[in-house]
Design a protein around this motif. Sequence first.
Motif, PDB file in Angstrom:
ATOM      1  N   SER A 282       3.293  25.786  29.796  1.00  0.00           N
ATOM      2  CA  SER A 282       4.261  25.117  28.918  1.00  0.00           C
ATOM      3  C   SER A 282       3.569  24.835  27.589  1.00  0.00           C
ATOM      4  O   SER A 282       3.104  23.726  27.330  1.00  0.00           O
ATOM      5  N   PRO A 283       3.484  25.853  26.726  1.00  0.00           N
ATOM      6  CA  PRO A 283       2.656  25.744  25.517  1.00  0.00           C
ATOM      7  C   PRO A 283       3.045  24.634  24.550  1.00  0.00           C
ATOM      8  O   PRO A 283       2.215  24.213  23.741  1.00  0.00           O
ATOM      9  N   ASP A 284       4.288  24.132  24.614  1.00  0.00           N
ATOM     10  CA  ASP A 284       4.711  23.126  23.644  1.00  0.00           C
ATOM     11  C   ASP A 284       4.382  21.695  24.054  1.00  0.00           C
ATOM     12  O   ASP A 284       4.701  20.756  23.323  1.00  0.00           O
ATOM     13  N   VAL A 285       3.747  21.511  25.198  1.00  0.00           N
ATOM     14  CA  VAL A 285       3.306  20.159  25.559  1.00  0.00           C
ATOM     15  C   VAL A 285       2.296  19.683  24.510  1.00  0.00           C
ATOM     16  O   VAL A 285       1.306  20.351  24.232  1.00  0.00           O
ATOM     17  N   GLY A 286       2.574  18.538  23.920  1.00  0.00           N
ATOM     18  CA  GLY A 286       1.707  17.993  22.879  1.00  0.00           C
ATOM     19  C   GLY A 286       2.025  18.487  21.485  1.00  0.00           C
ATOM     20  O   GLY A 286       1.479  17.981  20.499  1.00  0.00           O
ATOM     21  N   ARG A 287       2.913  19.485  21.360  1.00  0.00           N
ATOM     22  CA  ARG A 287       3.327  19.972  20.049  1.00  0.00           C
ATOM     23  C   ARG A 287       4.562  19.194  19.584  1.00  0.00           C
ATOM     24  O   ARG A 287       5.041  18.306  20.246  1.00  0.00           O
ATOM     25  N   ASN A 288       5.057  19.562  18.400  1.00  0.00           N
ATOM     26  CA  ASN A 288       6.292  18.970  17.873  1.00  0.00           C
ATOM     27  C   ASN A 288       6.149  17.464  17.626  1.00  0.00           C
ATOM     28  O   ASN A 288       7.120  16.715  17.706  1.00  0.00           O
ATOM     29  N   LEU A 289       4.927  17.012  17.312  1.00  0.00           N
ATOM     30  CA  LEU A 289       4.695  15.586  17.025  1.00  0.00           C
ATOM     31  C   LEU A 289       5.363  15.226  15.704  1.00  0.00           C
ATOM     32  O   LEU A 289       5.008  15.750  14.649  1.00  0.00           O
ATOM     33  N   MET A 290       6.339  14.342  15.758  1.00  0.00           N
ATOM     34  CA  MET A 290       7.067  13.907  14.563  1.00  0.00           C
ATOM     35  C   MET A 290       6.825  12.432  14.320  1.00  0.00           C
ATOM     36  O   MET A 290       6.799  11.624  15.256  1.00  0.00           O
ATOM     37  N   GLU A 291       6.639  12.082  13.063  1.00  0.00           N
ATOM     38  CA  GLU A 291       6.427  10.698  12.644  1.00  0.00           C
ATOM     39  C   GLU A 291       7.256  10.412  11.399  1.00  0.00           C
ATOM     40  O   GLU A 291       7.619  11.327  10.659  1.00  0.00           O
ATOM     41  N   HIS A 292       7.541   9.132  11.176  1.00  0.00           N
ATOM     42  CA  HIS A 292       8.204   8.714   9.944  1.00  0.00           C
ATOM     43  C   HIS A 292       7.146   8.444   8.876  1.00  0.00           C
ATOM     44  O   HIS A 292       6.449   7.428   8.946  1.00  0.00           O
ATOM     45  N   PRO A 293       6.989   9.326   7.881  1.00  0.00           N
ATOM     46  CA  PRO A 293       6.024   9.054   6.823  1.00  0.00           C
ATOM     47  C   PRO A 293       6.639   8.155   5.747  1.00  0.00           C
ATOM     48  O   PRO A 293       7.839   8.238   5.461  1.00  0.00           O
ATOM     49  N   GLY A 294       5.808   7.312   5.152  1.00  0.00           N
ATOM     50  CA  GLY A 294       6.341   6.455   4.096  1.00  0.00           C
ATOM     51  C   GLY A 294       5.294   5.563   3.484  1.00  0.00           C
ATOM     52  O   GLY A 294       4.088   5.700   3.730  1.00  0.00           O
ATOM     53  N   LEU A 295       5.754   4.629   2.672  1.00  0.00           N
ATOM     54  CA  LEU A 295       4.882   3.767   1.874  1.00  0.00           C
ATOM     55  C   LEU A 295       5.045   2.304   2.273  1.00  0.00           C
ATOM     56  O   LEU A 295       6.157   1.839   2.542  1.00  0.00           O
ATOM     57  N   TYR A 296       3.931   1.599   2.313  1.00  0.00           N
ATOM     58  CA  TYR A 296       3.909   0.144   2.393  1.00  0.00           C
ATOM     59  C   TYR A 296       3.439  -0.334   1.021  1.00  0.00           C
ATOM     60  O   TYR A 296       2.247  -0.265   0.714  1.00  0.00           O
ATOM     61  N   VAL A 297       4.343  -0.785   0.189  1.00  0.00           N
ATOM     62  CA  VAL A 297       3.984  -1.201  -1.163  1.00  0.00           C
ATOM     63  C   VAL A 297       3.970  -2.726  -1.226  1.00  0.00           C
ATOM     64  O   VAL A 297       4.991  -3.380  -1.007  1.00  0.00           O
ATOM     65  N   ARG A 298       2.805  -3.267  -1.503  1.00  0.00           N
ATOM     66  CA  ARG A 298       2.675  -4.720  -1.656  1.00  0.00           C
ATOM     67  C   ARG A 298       3.056  -5.113  -3.079  1.00  0.00           C
ATOM     68  O   ARG A 298       2.613  -4.481  -4.050  1.00  0.00           O
ATOM     69  N   ALA A 299       3.887  -6.139  -3.178  1.00  0.00           N
ATOM     70  CA  ALA A 299       4.304  -6.660  -4.479  1.00  0.00           C
ATOM     71  C   ALA A 299       3.824  -8.102  -4.609  1.00  0.00           C
ATOM     72  O   ALA A 299       4.000  -8.900  -3.687  1.00  0.00           O
ATOM     73  N   GLU A 300       3.217  -8.415  -5.740  1.00  0.00           N
ATOM     74  CA  GLU A 300       2.819  -9.810  -6.005  1.00  0.00           C
ATOM     75  C   GLU A 300       3.987 -10.516  -6.669  1.00  0.00           C
ATOM     76  O   GLU A 300       4.582 -10.003  -7.626  1.00  0.00           O
ATOM     77  N   MET A 301       4.328 -11.691  -6.152  1.00  0.00           N
ATOM     78  CA  MET A 301       5.507 -12.425  -6.602  1.00  0.00           C
ATOM     79  C   MET A 301       5.101 -13.680  -7.364  1.00  0.00           C
ATOM     80  O   MET A 301       3.953 -14.155  -7.260  1.00  0.00           O
ATOM     81  N   ASP A 302       6.048 -14.261  -8.097  1.00  0.00           N
ATOM     82  CA  ASP A 302       5.749 -15.482  -8.854  1.00  0.00           C
ATOM     83  C   ASP A 302       6.186 -16.737  -8.115  1.00  0.00           C
ATOM     84  O   ASP A 302       6.208 -17.828  -8.684  1.00  0.00           O
ATOM     85  N   VAL A 303       6.571 -16.584  -6.844  1.00  0.00           N
ATOM     86  CA  VAL A 303       6.914 -17.730  -5.993  1.00  0.00           C
ATOM     87  C   VAL A 303       6.154 -17.589  -4.678  1.00  0.00           C
ATOM     88  O   VAL A 303       5.635 -16.519  -4.360  1.00  0.00           O
ATOM     89  N   LYS A 304       6.104 -18.645  -3.907  1.00  0.00           N
ATOM     90  CA  LYS A 304       5.393 -18.604  -2.637  1.00  0.00           C
ATOM     91  C   LYS A 304       6.092 -17.671  -1.656  1.00  0.00           C
ATOM     92  O   LYS A 304       7.319 -17.637  -1.569  1.00  0.00           O
ATOM     93  N   THR A 305       5.293 -16.914  -0.917  1.00  0.00           N
ATOM     94  CA  THR A 305       5.809 -16.008   0.104  1.00  0.00           C
ATOM     95  C   THR A 305       5.293 -16.451   1.475  1.00  0.00           C
ATOM     96  O   THR A 305       4.672 -17.516   1.603  1.00  0.00           O
ATOM     97  N   GLY A 306       5.521 -15.639   2.463  1.00  0.00           N
ATOM     98  CA  GLY A 306       5.009 -15.954   3.791  1.00  0.00           C
ATOM     99  C   GLY A 306       3.502 -16.083   3.842  1.00  0.00           C
ATOM    100  O   GLY A 306       2.950 -16.691   4.771  1.00  0.00           O
ATOM    101  N   ASN A 307       2.805 -15.526   2.857  1.00  0.00           N
ATOM    102  CA  ASN A 307       1.348 -15.631   2.814  1.00  0.00           C
ATOM    103  C   ASN A 307       0.868 -17.054   2.597  1.00  0.00           C
ATOM    104  O   ASN A 307      -0.309 -17.350   2.785  1.00  0.00           O
ATOM    105  N   ALA A 308       1.767 -17.948   2.194  1.00  0.00           N
ATOM    106  CA  ALA A 308       1.389 -19.355   2.048  1.00  0.00           C
ATOM    107  C   ALA A 308       0.933 -19.938   3.377  1.00  0.00           C
ATOM    108  O   ALA A 308       0.179 -20.923   3.407  1.00  0.00           O
ATOM    109  N   TYR A 309       1.374 -19.316   4.469  1.00  0.00           N
ATOM    110  CA  TYR A 309       0.981 -19.806   5.797  1.00  0.00           C
ATOM    111  C   TYR A 309      -0.373 -19.249   6.240  1.00  0.00           C
ATOM    112  O   TYR A 309      -0.807 -19.522   7.354  1.00  0.00           O
ATOM    113  N   ALA A 310      -1.025 -18.454   5.388  1.00  0.00           N
ATOM    114  CA  ALA A 310      -2.316 -17.869   5.762  1.00  0.00           C
ATOM    115  C   ALA A 310      -3.468 -18.838   5.595  1.00  0.00           C
ATOM    116  O   ALA A 310      -4.551 -18.622   6.149  1.00  0.00           O
TER     117      ALA A 310
END
Length: 527
Positions: A282-310
């Motif tokens: 069964s040559p296709d075992v392990g083939r056909n690997l599909m993933e969702h490619p994309g970007l994680y873009v961090r934006a710096e804001m002028d108000v407090k974000t969830g990072n205030a809890y860090a």
Amino acid sequence: MEFDYIVVGSGSAGSPLTARLVEKGASVLLLEAGKREKLHLTRVPAALMYTIGNNRYDWNYVTEPDPSRSGLQEAWPRGRVPGGSSAINGMIFIRGAAADYDAWETMGNKGWGWDSVLPYFRKMETADDDRDNSHRGGMGPLRVSSLRWKHPLSQKFIDSFVNAGVPRNPDLNGSSHEGVAWNQGSTTGGLRHSAFDAFVLPRLKDNKLTFMDDALVERIVMEGKRASGVDIMRRGKTIRATARRGVVLSAGSINSPQLLMLSGIGDPAELGRHGIEVRVASPDVGRNLMEHPGLYVRAEMDVKTGNAYASALGRLRAAGQWALSRSGVLSVPTAQVLAFLKSTPEQEVPDLQFHLFPFGYFSESGRLRVPTRNLVTILANVNYPKSTGRLELRSSDPRTPLAIYPRLLDHPDDLDCVLRGLAWIRRLASTPPFGNHVRELIDVPPERAGRDAEEQYVRKATVPFLHPVGTCRMGSDDKAVVTPELRVRGTEGLWVADASIFPRHIAGNTNATAIMIGERAADLIHP
């Protein structure tokens, strides 16, 4: 150690499959390579910042260099604990578009169209009471809940989408899949609700169910073409369990194909390199690997974000709020907002998905670090990637991880789609009211830099969204690994039921679909 069925993997698909088989009166051995928790840390939604990258909970796979992304290597988290990846994921509940499943059926997978799978989506969940009951479920084991904490910027993000021409959608899991909406999560009362907790935990005292953790399956025992059991490595010893009716692999898109190959089902040339006797070519075992490619873009804001809890004080305040009322920043999934849209008017269906995290983090050696800067993360990914990767054995030793070759941007259409996602991120970052608070898109080249600079940035910044699928592709053609009934082609008494069977990717996160596959598999395997 003799059962009707053996299910390998207690994750998103294996847990509902096991519960439904037991419900039908079958005796089932459910095997999990990870160990049970004592402190139940994974039930704290925000604990994924600790569990991801932690060998106690995570397989911690590392990919091979990806030439389509400047040789990038990265960690691929996969859950190694009861519940599998549903115990360490972002708890985002989205089912994909109706057209996705109709496409599966058109590709030769009878019974997998939207009208066929919708009853299983409804059967598996109990959604909030205000949901449209014609599309949602109200009696299923898995709880799907609205957010118990919303950051003010999240509402502004929704409003900016609407101002940019994207329709507001009351329920992305309802009749329409297009638009922007608040995220729904697989949580209950401020706790993560993993597939194991939802489906298996209530049945652990059933005498038809045997659950064994810390149990690494070495290989499937084959008698000719028939799967009769599995060999299990547990606490330094190998033991054998026998299945009267058969074995089901629900170990996920990485481990299920690995187990098939270790058992002699795969590409004969690859098996031969590792001295593995070929049972089924069964040559296709392990083939056909599909993933969702994309970007994680961090934006710096002028108000407090969830990072205030860090900060130390912020962490103490968040922990207290969660402990007292199961609310606050620790009680919710990663994403606050989801959106599906057509990147250009010419697109036939929404080809991009967006998330908003009300915090920003950095990954260092596979572990996640949250700084105290005021950050949010805007995510954009390709819904229907055309690039495919593959998995290969490194060894015949089941303890040795597979080699993962992602190749996320091999196809030029995927690169173009990510670039259109970047353009939309810039657009949102300049559209009021959310755009009024954006100080900077971190590391993103200025728009005036031109196409070459953008392409160079995208090739280095594109990451997988941790939705690997397709490595045991379902189909009616001779190259498919499993049939539309989920039986491994060329075998008897052996099935695969997890995200590895996807014949084509879906628009959305994959956890809900994997659970649906487990639900449907029970009816296909044990009518």
